[in-house]
Design an enzyme around this catalytic site. Sequence first.
Site, PDB file in Angstrom:
ATOM      1  CG  PHE B 125     -23.816   8.349  35.019  1.00 16.26           C
ATOM      2  CD1 PHE B 125     -24.603   7.309  34.553  1.00 16.26           C
ATOM      3  CD2 PHE B 125     -24.301   9.158  36.028  1.00 16.26           C
ATOM      4  CE1 PHE B 125     -25.872   7.093  35.089  1.00 16.26           C
ATOM      5  CE2 PHE B 125     -25.560   8.944  36.564  1.00 16.26           C
ATOM      6  CZ  PHE B 125     -26.346   7.909  36.093  1.00 16.26           C
ATOM      7  CG  ASP B 197     -17.272   8.184  36.712  1.00 18.25           C
ATOM      8  OD1 ASP B 197     -17.270   7.145  37.405  1.00 18.25           O
ATOM      9  OD2 ASP B 197     -18.311   8.809  36.461  1.00 18.25           O
ATOM     10  CE1 TYR B 222     -24.939   3.629  42.274  1.00 15.10           C
ATOM     11  CE2 TYR B 222     -24.171   4.976  44.092  1.00 15.10           C
ATOM     12  CZ  TYR B 222     -24.629   4.866  42.807  1.00 15.10           C
ATOM     13  OH  TYR B 222     -24.773   5.986  42.050  1.00 15.10           O
ATOM     14  CE  LYS B 223     -22.910   2.987  38.699  1.00 17.97           C
ATOM     15  NZ  LYS B 223     -24.301   2.840  38.238  1.00 17.97           N
ATOM     16  NE  ARG B 371     -26.997  -0.209  31.988  1.00 16.92           N
ATOM     17  CZ  ARG B 371     -26.359   0.382  32.987  1.00 16.92           C
ATOM     18  NH1 ARG B 371     -25.172   0.955  32.793  1.00 16.92           N
ATOM     19  NH2 ARG B 371     -26.887   0.414  34.187  1.00 16.92           N
TER      20      ARG B 371
END
Lengths: 419, 419
Positions: B125, B197, B222-223, B371
């Site tokens: 990211f 990460d 939060y994913k 995605r």
Amino acid sequence: MTSRATAQRLDDADPLAHAREHFELPPGVVYLDGNSLGAMPGGVPGALRRTVQQQWRDHLIKGWTDDGWLAAPMRIGDRVGRLIGAAPGRTVTGDSTSVQVFNAVTTAARLRPDRKVILCDTDGFPTDRYLTLSVARLLGMQVRQAAMGGIGAALDEYGQEVAVVLGSPVDFRTGEVFDIAAITAKAHQAGAVTVWDLCHAAGALPLALEADGVDLAVGCGYKFLCGGPGAPAYIYVAERHRAAADQPLTGWLSHATPFEMAADYRPAEDMSRFRIGAPHVLSLSALDAALDVFDRVTVEDIRAKNIRLGRFFIECFDERLAGRGFDLVTPREDDRRGSQVTLSHPDASRLMDDLAARGVIGDVRPPTLLRFGFNSLYVSYSDIHRAVTVLADLAEPDGSRREPTESARRLLGESHVAQ
Amino acid sequence: MTSRATAQRLDDADPLAHAREHFELPPGVVYLDGNSLGAMPGGVPGALRRTVQQQWRDHLIKGWTDDGWLAAPMRIGDRVGRLIGAAPGRTVTGDSTSVQVFNAVTTAARLRPDRKVILCDTDGFPTDRYLTLSVARLLGMQVRQAAMGGIGAALDEYGQEVAVVLGSPVDFRTGEVFDIAAITAKAHQAGAVTVWDLCHAAGALPLALEADGVDLAVGCGYKFLCGGPGAPAYIYVAERHRAAADQPLTGWLSHATPFEMAADYRPAEDMSRFRIGAPHVLSLSALDAALDVFDRVTVEDIRAKNIRLGRFFIECFDERLAGRGFDLVTPREDDRRGSQVTLSHPDASRLMDDLAARGVIGDVRPPTLLRFGFNSLYVSYSDIHRAVTVLADLAEPDGSRREPTESARRLLGESHVAQ
């Protein structure tokens, strides 16, 4: 003179009395610790319910755009900005005060790359010093420390070396107020940049960052702003510094075009440059709701009331506590006293526990300080009267005075103990 | 073969089907963007209500101790730690992933003070790269970049200079999975320290930080963890590094005795050393409630299901979308594919908008990637079937294929486009 009836008369005449309706407080409690954690505004539960059960649940990822989550740090930043005398577009909310101090001090130091000293006040909250030491080490600088009252003398002595002055306009322990405008002007004369920690001032004192020429400022959302436990912090950067502002926490939301997910870093032109990562949307929504209360009042009215609350506390102190083991630590002069009164007593911890058991909440700053903070939005004169009455009941019945311990003397220094 | 009835049979046999009961999702929506923001666990509203209306409102400042707010970052850190193969006491929650990346990379680099290179993957990211560049500048180091698949070769080439390897076990765009254990071992052979990460892996793939010898790791809440928009992040530090860990964000809650408010900084001996400022209690309480769902399932079951969901998506792709302007970007091999399937199409943005208008939510990574993320806890095979069916309806009716744009080719590189 400081009877319960007097307190009631002052409450009856209080032009801010209506603001208490916007808070929910547990019954029977006198809450004088709002300078640590503000009480809950009544609008918060509904705001959180909407954020969670209408926005997150129903809109899912679209909440970032459709519900304004992405824009929230800047929008709410402007709401805070209004309370601290910042023009729109110069304040952004997010992260913790500690993270913001790191970002602000590093950025400020890089505005003066030829200078090697960060001047940090010894009376600020410890996190300010700890992070300043870290920044100085990363940038190869030195930290010098001075009491807030001695910042001017320090600037006289070695001002030409100083890149950054980090200070707090309210001493979190004693409640003493310092003059942002005068110290900022003095720092500027020496060629330094200022960073102000507003945690104990914002929402309680009128602040005028633009008029005072402040360079950078940070503060928290959970004390006088009542944004809830660990509410997001904020950072202000003066317009004249933004284009050159070279902040170290270059998270993706500080990028000029974050959603292009470019390989190279290019900072945003606007105050988004001081965003870091994804905002804590739930905590932010509580802060946002808390700020609604401030739309119904003025900071000037808040300040006028907390000056009077402090004066009434000191009158009660003089009548009932003076000479009974307590010293008044906070200055008596209205304009030198923040929104709190601090007493010292050798048995501070025990007394505060006993107060709490009787429904009066303040806090202790070890070893000897009893702090009582006044949020004008929900603290009444009757609250003050009750707090001092209970404290007088708990004090030594014979009026005997115990001497402060050696460590207390060291911590306080003589200058802090106003009789 | 990929009919609606097939999907239904797979759902009927799904041992994790029960988990969907613990989420609230808007009716009629197929939500395949949980790798960006997880859906709302049903326990969250009640948890927030308790935190706000019982703890904050009624207990005020005492919430820090009596309601465990102060301990929450460590306690919830251990709950996350269980999902990533961390032993207790080595993970702490708080702040954003961006802040944690900064803290982790700086700390890791200081563990190898004689080396001057941070090796960062180009597929992670963007925030990871942006912050690594900032850390390198502060520490006087250089950043070298390599695709995740090329990290090994980069270590062969200049491994002796490398202090830190920062990588992601799942490519956030393509969904390709990389081997934490192998890359960590290779980095260690070269004498480097690893920072992983885990944002796109935690809660979706079994992770074994201790067994794999990982040095430091960070991730978001939060994913796949479903902690809510901007949920607090976390950081893991291996036991063997903690005593030497010299983190730059020395906020007061990282102090050994924060409430003494000492003038000098002394870091905590335990993982509190990686706390920074006051925790965002409201956001944390949502993450805490979300983690309750993970107490009812195993990560192995989650992984088994998301492999099968991906396989079913690819079967549907082969039957209905292949050769109609779409390419499959995600690897076909189960163990090389994370919890998502990514397609490329020249009209990605338009298609995703049209999908959303028909109740199928995924996201676009510009310029050409569509995605679709699968959270095994609430995504069904019928959801996958419907998503591909709607996408097939939206595709060019004549099966014509448009070539990717030039910028898309550059971004993707040939190696990413699996046919």
